[in-house]
Design a protein around this motif. Sequence first.
Motif, PDB file in Angstrom:
ATOM      1  N   PHE A   1      43.852  -2.063 -10.722  1.00 33.02           N
ATOM      2  CA  PHE A   1      45.089  -2.316 -11.461  1.00 33.02           C
ATOM      3  C   PHE A   1      44.823  -3.218 -12.661  1.00 33.02           C
ATOM      4  O   PHE A   1      45.372  -3.002 -13.745  1.00 33.02           O
ATOM      5  CB  PHE A   1      46.151  -2.932 -10.537  1.00 33.02           C
ATOM      6  CG  PHE A   1      47.488  -3.111 -11.203  1.00 33.02           C
ATOM      7  CD1 PHE A   1      48.220  -2.013 -11.634  1.00 33.02           C
ATOM      8  CD2 PHE A   1      48.011  -4.377 -11.394  1.00 33.02           C
ATOM      9  CE1 PHE A   1      49.459  -2.181 -12.246  1.00 33.02           C
ATOM     10  CE2 PHE A   1      49.242  -4.554 -12.004  1.00 33.02           C
ATOM     11  CZ  PHE A   1      49.975  -3.459 -12.428  1.00 33.02           C
ATOM     12  N   SER A   2      43.953  -4.198 -12.482  1.00 32.70           N
ATOM     13  CA  SER A   2      43.565  -5.077 -13.593  1.00 32.70           C
ATOM     14  C   SER A   2      42.956  -4.266 -14.734  1.00 32.70           C
ATOM     15  O   SER A   2      43.282  -4.471 -15.912  1.00 32.70           O
ATOM     16  CB  SER A   2      42.571  -6.138 -13.103  1.00 32.70           C
ATOM     17  OG  SER A   2      42.079  -6.897 -14.175  1.00 32.70           O
ATOM     18  N   GLU A   3      42.086  -3.326 -14.382  1.00 31.14           N
ATOM     19  CA  GLU A   3      41.461  -2.483 -15.408  1.00 31.14           C
ATOM     20  C   GLU A   3      42.478  -1.551 -16.058  1.00 31.14           C
ATOM     21  O   GLU A   3      42.412  -1.296 -17.262  1.00 31.14           O
ATOM     22  CB  GLU A   3      40.295  -1.707 -14.800  1.00 31.14           C
ATOM     23  CG  GLU A   3      39.132  -2.629 -14.439  1.00 31.14           C
ATOM     24  CD  GLU A   3      37.956  -1.909 -13.808  1.00 31.14           C
ATOM     25  OE1 GLU A   3      37.937  -0.658 -13.778  1.00 31.14           O
ATOM     26  OE2 GLU A   3      37.043  -2.615 -13.330  1.00 31.14           O
TER      27      GLU A   3
ATOM     28  N   ASN B   1      40.322  -0.286  -4.608  1.00 34.07           N
ATOM     29  CA  ASN B   1      41.064   0.160  -3.434  1.00 34.07           C
ATOM     30  C   ASN B   1      42.385   0.759  -3.898  1.00 34.07           C
ATOM     31  O   ASN B   1      42.774   0.617  -5.059  1.00 34.07           O
ATOM     32  CB  ASN B   1      41.294  -0.985  -2.441  1.00 34.07           C
ATOM     33  CG  ASN B   1      42.185  -2.067  -3.005  1.00 34.07           C
ATOM     34  OD1 ASN B   1      43.365  -1.844  -3.256  1.00 34.07           O
ATOM     35  ND2 ASN B   1      41.634  -3.250  -3.210  1.00 34.07           N
ATOM     36  N   ALA B   2      43.045   1.435  -2.967  1.00 36.01           N
ATOM     37  CA  ALA B   2      44.312   2.099  -3.285  1.00 36.01           C
ATOM     38  C   ALA B   2      45.453   1.473  -2.501  1.00 36.01           C
ATOM     39  O   ALA B   2      46.455   2.122  -2.226  1.00 36.01           O
ATOM     40  CB  ALA B   2      44.196   3.588  -2.974  1.00 36.01           C
ATOM     41  N   HIS B   3      45.338   0.193  -2.154  1.00 37.62           N
ATOM     42  CA  HIS B   3      46.338  -0.422  -1.277  1.00 37.62           C
ATOM     43  C   HIS B   3      47.732  -0.515  -1.911  1.00 37.62           C
ATOM     44  O   HIS B   3      48.723  -0.630  -1.195  1.00 37.62           O
ATOM     45  CB  HIS B   3      45.873  -1.800  -0.809  1.00 37.62           C
ATOM     46  CG  HIS B   3      46.172  -2.909  -1.770  1.00 37.62           C
ATOM     47  ND1 HIS B   3      45.388  -3.180  -2.858  1.00 37.62           N
ATOM     48  CD2 HIS B   3      47.206  -3.783  -1.796  1.00 37.62           C
ATOM     49  CE1 HIS B   3      45.931  -4.194  -3.524  1.00 37.62           C
ATOM     50  NE2 HIS B   3      47.014  -4.579  -2.916  1.00 37.62           N
ATOM     51  N   LEU B   4      47.830  -0.431  -3.243  1.00 33.66           N
ATOM     52  CA  LEU B   4      49.144  -0.556  -3.865  1.00 33.66           C
ATOM     53  C   LEU B   4      50.078   0.602  -3.534  1.00 33.66           C
ATOM     54  O   LEU B   4      51.281   0.497  -3.742  1.00 33.66           O
ATOM     55  CB  LEU B   4      49.020  -0.704  -5.395  1.00 33.66           C
ATOM     56  CG  LEU B   4      48.467  -2.033  -5.909  1.00 33.66           C
ATOM     57  CD1 LEU B   4      48.560  -2.103  -7.428  1.00 33.66           C
ATOM     58  CD2 LEU B   4      49.161  -3.232  -5.283  1.00 33.66           C
TER      59      LEU B   4
ATOM     60  N   VAL C   1      49.199  -9.720  -8.733  1.00 32.06           N
ATOM     61  CA  VAL C   1      48.722  -8.374  -8.382  1.00 32.06           C
ATOM     62  C   VAL C   1      47.488  -8.028  -9.215  1.00 32.06           C
ATOM     63  O   VAL C   1      46.508  -7.490  -8.697  1.00 32.06           O
ATOM     64  CB  VAL C   1      49.841  -7.322  -8.563  1.00 32.06           C
ATOM     65  CG1 VAL C   1      49.318  -5.921  -8.274  1.00 32.06           C
ATOM     66  CG2 VAL C   1      51.036  -7.647  -7.669  1.00 32.06           C
ATOM     67  N   ILE C   2      47.536  -8.351 -10.508  1.00 36.08           N
ATOM     68  CA  ILE C   2      46.373  -8.130 -11.384  1.00 36.08           C
ATOM     69  C   ILE C   2      45.154  -8.878 -10.833  1.00 36.08           C
ATOM     70  O   ILE C   2      44.046  -8.345 -10.783  1.00 36.08           O
ATOM     71  CB  ILE C   2      46.682  -8.585 -12.827  1.00 36.08           C
ATOM     72  CG1 ILE C   2      47.701  -7.651 -13.483  1.00 36.08           C
ATOM     73  CG2 ILE C   2      45.415  -8.661 -13.670  1.00 36.08           C
ATOM     74  CD1 ILE C   2      48.256  -8.161 -14.813  1.00 36.08           C
ATOM     75  N   ASN C   3      45.381 -10.120 -10.391  1.00 37.34           N
ATOM     76  CA  ASN C   3      44.279 -10.950  -9.885  1.00 37.34           C
ATOM     77  C   ASN C   3      43.644 -10.393  -8.615  1.00 37.34           C
ATOM     78  O   ASN C   3      42.449 -10.581  -8.388  1.00 37.34           O
ATOM     79  CB  ASN C   3      44.769 -12.377  -9.600  1.00 37.34           C
ATOM     80  CG  ASN C   3      45.057 -13.168 -10.851  1.00 37.34           C
ATOM     81  OD1 ASN C   3      44.658 -12.793 -11.944  1.00 37.34           O
ATOM     82  ND2 ASN C   3      45.759 -14.278 -10.689  1.00 37.34           N
ATOM     83  N   MET C   4      44.439  -9.728  -7.804  1.00 33.21           N
ATOM     84  CA  MET C   4      43.916  -9.300  -6.501  1.00 33.21           C
ATOM     85  C   MET C   4      43.486  -7.834  -6.464  1.00 33.21           C
ATOM     86  O   MET C   4      42.917  -7.389  -5.475  1.00 33.21           O
ATOM     87  CB  MET C   4      44.923  -9.586  -5.385  1.00 33.21           C
ATOM     88  CG  MET C   4      46.196  -8.789  -5.451  1.00 33.21           C
ATOM     89  SD  MET C   4      47.312  -9.132  -4.087  1.00 33.21           S
ATOM     90  CE  MET C   4      46.577  -8.153  -2.794  1.00 33.21           C
ATOM     91  N   ASP C   5      43.752  -7.086  -7.534  1.00 32.60           N
ATOM     92  CA  ASP C   5      43.448  -5.656  -7.504  1.00 32.60           C
ATOM     93  C   ASP C   5      42.637  -5.270  -8.740  1.00 32.60           C
ATOM     94  O   ASP C   5      43.169  -5.193  -9.850  1.00 32.60           O
ATOM     95  CB  ASP C   5      44.753  -4.863  -7.443  1.00 32.60           C
ATOM     96  CG  ASP C   5      44.523  -3.387  -7.171  1.00 32.60           C
ATOM     97  OD1 ASP C   5      43.932  -2.706  -8.046  1.00 32.60           O
ATOM     98  OD2 ASP C   5      44.921  -2.901  -6.102  1.00 32.60           O
TER      99      ASP C   5
ATOM    100  N   ILE D   1      45.715   9.688  -5.775  1.00 35.87           N
ATOM    101  CA  ILE D   1      45.774   9.362  -7.210  1.00 35.87           C
ATOM    102  C   ILE D   1      47.210   9.464  -7.718  1.00 35.87           C
ATOM    103  O   ILE D   1      47.683   8.590  -8.456  1.00 35.87           O
ATOM    104  CB  ILE D   1      44.849  10.291  -8.026  1.00 35.87           C
ATOM    105  CG1 ILE D   1      43.376  10.075  -7.641  1.00 35.87           C
ATOM    106  CG2 ILE D   1      45.060  10.097  -9.520  1.00 35.87           C
ATOM    107  CD1 ILE D   1      42.795   8.742  -8.039  1.00 35.87           C
ATOM    108  N   THR D   2      47.924  10.515  -7.311  1.00 33.27           N
ATOM    109  CA  THR D   2      49.308  10.697  -7.734  1.00 33.27           C
ATOM    110  C   THR D   2      50.180   9.545  -7.239  1.00 33.27           C
ATOM    111  O   THR D   2      50.997   8.988  -7.987  1.00 33.27           O
ATOM    112  CB  THR D   2      49.860  12.045  -7.221  1.00 33.27           C
ATOM    113  OG1 THR D   2      49.075  13.098  -7.779  1.00 33.27           O
ATOM    114  CG2 THR D   2      51.319  12.235  -7.605  1.00 33.27           C
ATOM    115  N   ARG D   3      50.012   9.181  -5.968  1.00 34.80           N
ATOM    116  CA  ARG D   3      50.811   8.087  -5.400  1.00 34.80           C
ATOM    117  C   ARG D   3      50.465   6.759  -6.060  1.00 34.80           C
ATOM    118  O   ARG D   3      51.348   5.935  -6.327  1.00 34.80           O
ATOM    119  CB  ARG D   3      50.603   8.011  -3.888  1.00 34.80           C
ATOM    120  CG  ARG D   3      51.226   9.180  -3.126  1.00 34.80           C
ATOM    121  CD  ARG D   3      50.975   9.079  -1.640  1.00 34.80           C
ATOM    122  NE  ARG D   3      51.564   7.866  -1.091  1.00 34.80           N
ATOM    123  CZ  ARG D   3      51.134   7.263   0.017  1.00 34.80           C
ATOM    124  NH1 ARG D   3      50.099   7.760   0.689  1.00 34.80           N
ATOM    125  NH2 ARG D   3      51.728   6.178   0.458  1.00 34.80           N
ATOM    126  N   LEU D   4      49.195   6.536  -6.340  1.00 37.03           N
ATOM    127  CA  LEU D   4      48.771   5.291  -6.966  1.00 37.03           C
ATOM    128  C   LEU D   4      49.298   5.200  -8.400  1.00 37.03           C
ATOM    129  O   LEU D   4      49.767   4.143  -8.831  1.00 37.03           O
ATOM    130  CB  LEU D   4      47.244   5.198  -6.942  1.00 37.03           C
ATOM    131  CG  LEU D   4      46.629   3.813  -7.138  1.00 37.03           C
ATOM    132  CD1 LEU D   4      47.203   2.796  -6.165  1.00 37.03           C
ATOM    133  CD2 LEU D   4      45.113   3.893  -6.987  1.00 37.03           C
TER     134      LEU D   4
END
Length: 197
Positions: free
Chosen positions: A97-99, A5-8, A90-94, A143-146
């Motif tokens: 981002f973890s990858e 997801n891109a929620h960040l 954050v790593i745990n929930m996304d 993608i840019t915002r993320l």
Amino acid sequence: MAKYNAHLVAVSFWFNEFSQFIDLLNQGKSLEEIKTISVEDNYFKQSSKLRTLEMFSQLKQRTDTLNGDYFELFTSLDIPNQKIVNLISVINMDKLFSEFMYESFRNELLLGDSKLYDYEVQSFFDRKQAEDDQVASWTDETITRLSGSYLTFLREAGLLEDKGEYDDVIRPLIDIRLQDVMRDNNENVALASLLGR
């Protein structure tokens, strides 16, 4: 972990608020009580009730990924390690981002280059778009915002320093007690990402 997801793009690092949330949990406050004081007393000093509820939801999700061992340890950690705990949540929930942390940030530590360029971040997203239809469907703007959100989170966590053309990668000095808690909770991938192992 859930799907990508891109929620960040819609949330912040919120370290101070994360710390306050854990303090309230450590005081024995229930999630319902924290929600109530968040809204009625504007405890987190947000501009609107909607923003307060969004922040509460995000902080709840983050703390839900951690157990009592983290909360107990949190207050005795220095601020850089407290920021790492926020980052771990954050790593745990996304998943994405973890990858990113494992495939990109960890590689910087392993290779000893210590410079993260925008094109390297873009390369990560290009790979993910080639591998996953969901990520492939995202617009260039998303993608840019993320990408910007990822860099901001890592800067606020003290793991990157913006140098203009690139970011200096800063190897964190993780408290041995925090490393033990991560191992006890089988968070070996996150630990490897942060230590460059």
